[in-house]
Design an enzyme around this catalytic site. Structure first.
Site, PDB file in Angstrom:
ATOM      1  N   ASN A  54       0.880  -1.168   0.000  1.00 58.79           N
ATOM      2  CA  ASN A  54       0.000   0.000   0.000  1.00 58.79           C
ATOM      3  C   ASN A  54       0.918   1.218   0.000  1.00 58.79           C
ATOM      4  O   ASN A  54       1.409   1.647   1.043  1.00 58.79           O
ATOM      5  CB  ASN A  54      -0.888  -0.054   1.255  1.00 58.79           C
ATOM      6  CG  ASN A  54      -1.893   1.077   1.301  1.00 58.79           C
ATOM      7  OD1 ASN A  54      -1.860   1.984   0.468  1.00 58.79           O
ATOM      8  ND2 ASN A  54      -2.778   1.032   2.270  1.00 58.79           N
ATOM      9  N   ARG A 103      -2.414  -1.948  -3.617  1.00 59.59           N
ATOM     10  CA  ARG A 103      -3.617  -1.140  -3.456  1.00 59.59           C
ATOM     11  C   ARG A 103      -3.501   0.043  -4.418  1.00 59.59           C
ATOM     12  O   ARG A 103      -2.536   0.808  -4.360  1.00 59.59           O
ATOM     13  CB  ARG A 103      -3.708  -0.622  -2.027  1.00 59.59           C
ATOM     14  CG  ARG A 103      -4.951   0.174  -1.822  1.00 59.59           C
ATOM     15  CD  ARG A 103      -5.093   0.601  -0.400  1.00 59.59           C
ATOM     16  NE  ARG A 103      -6.410   1.170  -0.200  1.00 59.59           N
ATOM     17  CZ  ARG A 103      -6.893   1.473   0.979  1.00 59.59           C
ATOM     18  NH1 ARG A 103      -6.199   1.247   2.053  1.00 59.59           N
ATOM     19  NH2 ARG A 103      -8.096   2.007   1.071  1.00 59.59           N
ATOM     20  N   HIS A 134     -12.912   3.231  -0.778  1.00 59.48           N
ATOM     21  CA  HIS A 134     -12.892   2.254   0.332  1.00 59.48           C
ATOM     22  C   HIS A 134     -13.492   0.917  -0.093  1.00 59.48           C
ATOM     23  O   HIS A 134     -13.982   0.141   0.740  1.00 59.48           O
ATOM     24  CB  HIS A 134     -13.657   2.774   1.574  1.00 59.48           C
ATOM     25  CG  HIS A 134     -12.954   3.868   2.315  1.00 59.48           C
ATOM     26  ND1 HIS A 134     -13.613   4.985   2.797  1.00 59.48           N
ATOM     27  CD2 HIS A 134     -11.658   4.018   2.652  1.00 59.48           C
ATOM     28  CE1 HIS A 134     -12.739   5.780   3.400  1.00 59.48           C
ATOM     29  NE2 HIS A 134     -11.546   5.206   3.322  1.00 59.48           N
ATOM     30  N   HIS A 146     -17.507   2.895   7.241  1.00 63.86           N
ATOM     31  CA  HIS A 146     -16.043   2.778   7.384  1.00 63.86           C
ATOM     32  C   HIS A 146     -15.579   4.092   8.006  1.00 63.86           C
ATOM     33  O   HIS A 146     -15.468   5.118   7.322  1.00 63.86           O
ATOM     34  CB  HIS A 146     -15.412   2.545   6.008  1.00 63.86           C
ATOM     35  CG  HIS A 146     -13.916   2.480   6.040  1.00 63.86           C
ATOM     36  ND1 HIS A 146     -13.206   1.321   5.849  1.00 63.86           N
ATOM     37  CD2 HIS A 146     -12.990   3.451   6.259  1.00 63.86           C
ATOM     38  CE1 HIS A 146     -11.916   1.570   5.951  1.00 63.86           C
ATOM     39  NE2 HIS A 146     -11.756   2.862   6.189  1.00 63.86           N
ATOM     40  N   LEU A 147     -15.346   4.060   9.330  1.00 61.88           N
ATOM     41  CA  LEU A 147     -15.043   5.297  10.053  1.00 61.88           C
ATOM     42  C   LEU A 147     -13.598   5.276  10.544  1.00 61.88           C
ATOM     43  O   LEU A 147     -13.298   4.842  11.653  1.00 61.88           O
ATOM     44  CB  LEU A 147     -15.998   5.447  11.248  1.00 61.88           C
ATOM     45  CG  LEU A 147     -17.503   5.310  10.934  1.00 61.88           C
ATOM     46  CD1 LEU A 147     -18.325   5.399  12.209  1.00 61.88           C
ATOM     47  CD2 LEU A 147     -17.947   6.373   9.925  1.00 61.88           C
ATOM     48  N   GLY A 148     -12.688   5.718   9.681  1.00 62.19           N
ATOM     49  CA  GLY A 148     -11.277   5.811  10.060  1.00 62.19           C
ATOM     50  C   GLY A 148     -10.853   7.257   9.934  1.00 62.19           C
ATOM     51  O   GLY A 148     -11.672   8.172  10.039  1.00 62.19           O
ATOM     52  N   ARG A 176     -10.392  16.027   5.970  1.00 61.14           N
ATOM     53  CA  ARG A 176     -11.148  16.322   4.744  1.00 61.14           C
ATOM     54  C   ARG A 176     -12.563  16.773   5.093  1.00 61.14           C
ATOM     55  O   ARG A 176     -13.162  16.279   6.056  1.00 61.14           O
ATOM     56  CB  ARG A 176     -11.211  15.081   3.850  1.00 61.14           C
ATOM     57  CG  ARG A 176      -9.901  14.770   3.170  1.00 61.14           C
ATOM     58  CD  ARG A 176      -9.962  13.483   2.393  1.00 61.14           C
ATOM     59  NE  ARG A 176      -9.200  12.441   3.045  1.00 61.14           N
ATOM     60  CZ  ARG A 176      -9.281  11.150   2.767  1.00 61.14           C
ATOM     61  NH1 ARG A 176     -10.104  10.722   1.828  1.00 61.14           N
ATOM     62  NH2 ARG A 176      -8.566  10.273   3.424  1.00 61.14           N
ATOM     63  N   GLY A 224     -10.896   2.366  12.258  1.00 68.58           N
ATOM     64  CA  GLY A 224     -10.412   2.807  13.578  1.00 68.58           C
ATOM     65  C   GLY A 224     -11.482   3.282  14.549  1.00 68.58           C
ATOM     66  O   GLY A 224     -11.581   2.780  15.675  1.00 68.58           O
ATOM     67  N   GLY A 232     -14.904   3.196  14.030  1.00 62.79           N
ATOM     68  CA  GLY A 232     -16.027   2.261  14.038  1.00 62.79           C
ATOM     69  C   GLY A 232     -15.755   1.017  14.874  1.00 62.79           C
ATOM     70  O   GLY A 232     -16.643   0.500  15.548  1.00 62.79           O
ATOM     71  N   GLU A 233     -14.507   0.550  14.849  1.00 64.31           N
ATOM     72  CA  GLU A 233     -14.172  -0.679  15.581  1.00 64.31           C
ATOM     73  C   GLU A 233     -13.906  -0.432  17.060  1.00 64.31           C
ATOM     74  O   GLU A 233     -14.103  -1.325  17.884  1.00 64.31           O
ATOM     75  CB  GLU A 233     -12.919  -1.327  14.960  1.00 64.31           C
ATOM     76  CG  GLU A 233     -13.158  -1.909  13.590  1.00 64.31           C
ATOM     77  CD  GLU A 233     -11.860  -2.229  12.848  1.00 64.31           C
ATOM     78  OE1 GLU A 233     -10.850  -2.510  13.507  1.00 64.31           O
ATOM     79  OE2 GLU A 233     -11.883  -2.178  11.602  1.00 64.31           O
ATOM     80  N   ASN A 234     -13.424   0.787  17.380  1.00 63.89           N
ATOM     81  CA  ASN A 234     -12.920   1.013  18.746  1.00 63.89           C
ATOM     82  C   ASN A 234     -13.720   1.962  19.612  1.00 63.89           C
ATOM     83  O   ASN A 234     -13.526   1.989  20.821  1.00 63.89           O
ATOM     84  CB  ASN A 234     -11.478   1.545  18.668  1.00 63.89           C
ATOM     85  CG  ASN A 234     -10.547   0.537  18.033  1.00 63.89           C
ATOM     86  OD1 ASN A 234     -10.423  -0.576  18.517  1.00 63.89           O
ATOM     87  ND2 ASN A 234      -9.931   0.929  16.928  1.00 63.89           N
ATOM     88  N   GLU A 250      -8.304  -4.676   4.682  1.00 63.40           N
ATOM     89  CA  GLU A 250      -8.128  -4.418   3.242  1.00 63.40           C
ATOM     90  C   GLU A 250      -6.944  -5.198   2.681  1.00 63.40           C
ATOM     91  O   GLU A 250      -6.984  -5.674   1.552  1.00 63.40           O
ATOM     92  CB  GLU A 250      -7.950  -2.911   3.015  1.00 63.40           C
ATOM     93  CG  GLU A 250      -9.236  -2.142   3.261  1.00 63.40           C
ATOM     94  CD  GLU A 250      -9.006  -0.763   3.830  1.00 63.40           C
ATOM     95  OE1 GLU A 250      -8.375  -0.663   4.908  1.00 63.40           O
ATOM     96  OE2 GLU A 250      -9.452   0.215   3.222  1.00 63.40           O
TER      97      GLU A 250
HETATM   98  P1  ADP Z   1      -6.830   5.236   8.477  1.00 64.75           P
HETATM   99  O1  ADP Z   1      -7.946   5.799   7.643  1.00 64.75           O
HETATM  100  O2  ADP Z   1      -5.630   6.127   8.552  1.00 64.75           O
HETATM  101  O3  ADP Z   1      -6.518   3.772   8.198  1.00 64.75           O
HETATM  102  P2  ADP Z   1      -7.855   4.215  11.001  1.00 64.75           P
HETATM  103  O4  ADP Z   1      -8.864   3.274  10.457  1.00 64.75           O
HETATM  104  O5  ADP Z   1      -6.650   3.635  11.668  1.00 64.75           O
HETATM  105  O6  ADP Z   1      -7.414   5.298   9.950  1.00 64.75           O
HETATM  106  O7  ADP Z   1      -8.604   5.159  12.071  1.00 64.75           O
HETATM  107  C1  ADP Z   1      -7.946   6.205  12.712  1.00 64.75           C
HETATM  108  C2  ADP Z   1      -8.962   6.921  13.603  1.00 64.75           C
HETATM  109  O8  ADP Z   1      -9.499   5.988  14.563  1.00 64.75           O
HETATM  110  C3  ADP Z   1      -8.346   8.075  14.384  1.00 64.75           C
HETATM  111  O9  ADP Z   1      -9.227   9.198  14.363  1.00 64.75           O
HETATM  112  C4  ADP Z   1      -8.298   7.501  15.804  1.00 64.75           C
HETATM  113  O10 ADP Z   1      -8.383   8.507  16.787  1.00 64.75           O
HETATM  114  C5  ADP Z   1      -9.544   6.650  15.800  1.00 64.75           C
HETATM  115  N1  ADP Z   1      -9.562   5.712  16.936  1.00 64.75           N
HETATM  116  C6  ADP Z   1      -8.776   4.634  17.145  1.00 64.75           C
HETATM  117  N2  ADP Z   1      -9.076   4.066  18.348  1.00 64.75           N
HETATM  118  C7  ADP Z   1     -10.070   4.813  18.900  1.00 64.75           C
HETATM  119  C8  ADP Z   1     -10.818   4.769  20.103  1.00 64.75           C
HETATM  120  N3  ADP Z   1     -10.601   3.836  21.024  1.00 64.75           N
HETATM  121  N4  ADP Z   1     -11.760   5.724  20.311  1.00 64.75           N
HETATM  122  C9  ADP Z   1     -11.988   6.684  19.393  1.00 64.75           C
HETATM  123  N5  ADP Z   1     -11.326   6.790  18.235  1.00 64.75           N
HETATM  124  C10 ADP Z   1     -10.387   5.867  17.986  1.00 64.75           C
END
Ligand code: ADP
Length: 397
Positions: free
Chosen positions: A9, A96, A184, A211-213, A244, A331, A333-335, A382
């Protein structure tokens, strides 16, 4: 038999890679080791970790002359990989690639002709495509004889209908490629497949995936196929992201040009690098930092993010003609249980009834058993999707 697959990537200042072992009988892929080269163009740093996360290699070097940064980083990577790989080497390299334009709806084995075609999509993704293609050129040079497979972020969305792909502009723009592509796609494809084993009851239904990163978008999936996405011509549209802007009235851009005298480069910098969560909060692009802050501007940025997810879910549910499932991934969405909770509470009217304990435990199912719409937390992968595509493209299964 076990063969190795390298997944690359290549971004503008970093190259992430994973080496997979692939069982050629079952097509099952497992991580052997992975790593990254960060700071290309500033302070290159090469790190590798094994599958337990332990660092097994670290390296730095002086910056190369402009334009050779990626090639040199790949040369270093190839030199590192050579003694680590099985005797019969690599089955292939999966890349990618952000944009497959209107042409590519599936991964493709890259030769010089395909590479030239992919270069014609650079104007559609000027910030990402050149680095992705530099990665392919470099592996052609430093790992000669190993086939390269391009896997596109746009490909999964090529099932969209023409009306979904169109802007309300004269046809000539559509013909030359000004379309709503969606991005995505490798993440959404992974999730669509994962649903078959994790949530088979909705896998063939109407599902919205969030997909919330750092980059963020949403996708409407029906019977495993993408029918709509919040991202459009570029990866700027839709949800607000780390830096963005997300959806914006194009009249704002006219105002910035006509009244503020901003040129294309300044507007690009504003929309890609200074907007979104960072722009709204003035503090950070990182959701964790915003959630830890007591500044009201951080609270506003989070509220805007949640509000836009809720709003887009309504739009995507309309596009699907109803909703059976909602999936959170990447990131945030999962955490982040608190963000998921706020989104689900805002969608209670649609039949989403959160199970707070399951949500705190990150699911996978986070709604009550009587919730009309089920919601899920499914980690995306991915890279694994690229590895599987690479195997299929080269092994034909
Ligand atoms: P990328 O698009 O760079 O791959 P990721 O999927 O790793 O990004 O997501 C990064 C985002 O996830 C950041 O905004 C980070 O703060 C957030 N994040 C990761 N862990 C947590 C958490 N426990 N609570 C809230 N936000 C989180």
């Amino acid at each position: 038999m076990t063969k190795a697959i390298l997944v690359l990537n290549a971004g503008s200042s970093s190259i992430k890679f994973t080496v997979y072992d692939c069982d050629t009988d079952t097509a099952h892929v497992t991580v052997r080791f992975k790593g990254q080269i960060e700071g290309i163009g500033t302070q290159p740093r090469f790190t590798v970790e094994d599958r337990t996360g332990a660092t097994i290699h670290e390296d730095t070097w002086a910056v190369r002359p402009a334009g050779r940064g990626h090639a040199y980083a790949l040369e270093r990577l190839a030199a590192y990989l050579d003694p680590q790989l099985p005797e019969d080497g690599l089955l292939g390299i999966g890349h990618r690639v952000v944009h497959g334009g209107p042409l590519f709806s599936a991964p493709v084995v890259v030769d010089e002709t395909i590479l030239e075609t992919l270069k014609t999509f650079v104007p559609l993704a000027p910030l990402h495509q050149p680095a992705n293609l530099a990665g392919i050129s470099a592996t052609m040079e430093f790992l000669p004889g190993v086939p390269n497979v391009a896997c596109f972020d746009t490909a999964f969305h090529r099932t969209h209908s023409e009306v979904v792909e169109r802007f309300a502009l004269p046809e000539e723009f559509y013909i030359e490629g000004v379309r709503r592509y969606g991005f995505h796609g490798l993440s959404y494809e992974y999730i669509a497949r994962a649903l078959r084993s994790i949530a088979p009851e909705i896998a063939d239904g109407r599902v919205v995936v969030a997909h919330l990163g750092n980059g963020a978008s949403m996708c409407a999936i029906h019977q495993g196929r993408s029918i709509e996405s919040t991202m459009g011509f570029t990866a700027l549209d839709g949800l607000p992201m780390g830096t963005r802007c997300g959806q914006i009235d194009p009249g704002v851009l006219l105002y910035l040009m006509q009244e503020k005298g901003m040129d294309a480069r300044q507007i690009e910098d504003l929309l890609y690098k200074r907007s979104g969560l960072l722009g709204l909060s003035g503090i950070s692009n990182d959701m964790r930092a915003l959630m830890a802050s007591s500044d009201p501007r951080a609270a506003l940025a989070i509220e805007y993010f949640v509000y836009r997810i809720i709003r887009e879910t309504g739009a995507l549910a309309s596009a699907l003609g109803g909703l059976d499932g909602l999936v959170f991934t990447a990131g945030i969405g999962e955490n982040s249980a608190p963000i998921r909770e706020r989104v689900c509470r805002g969608l209670a009217w649609l039949g989403v009834h959160l199970d707070p304990v399951a949500n705190e435990g990150h699911g996978p199912r986070i709604t009550t058993s009587d919730s009309r719409v089920s919601a899920w937390v499914i980690p995306t992968d991915e890279e694994q999707m690229i590895a599987r595509h690479t195997f299929t493209a080269l092994h034909g299964r």
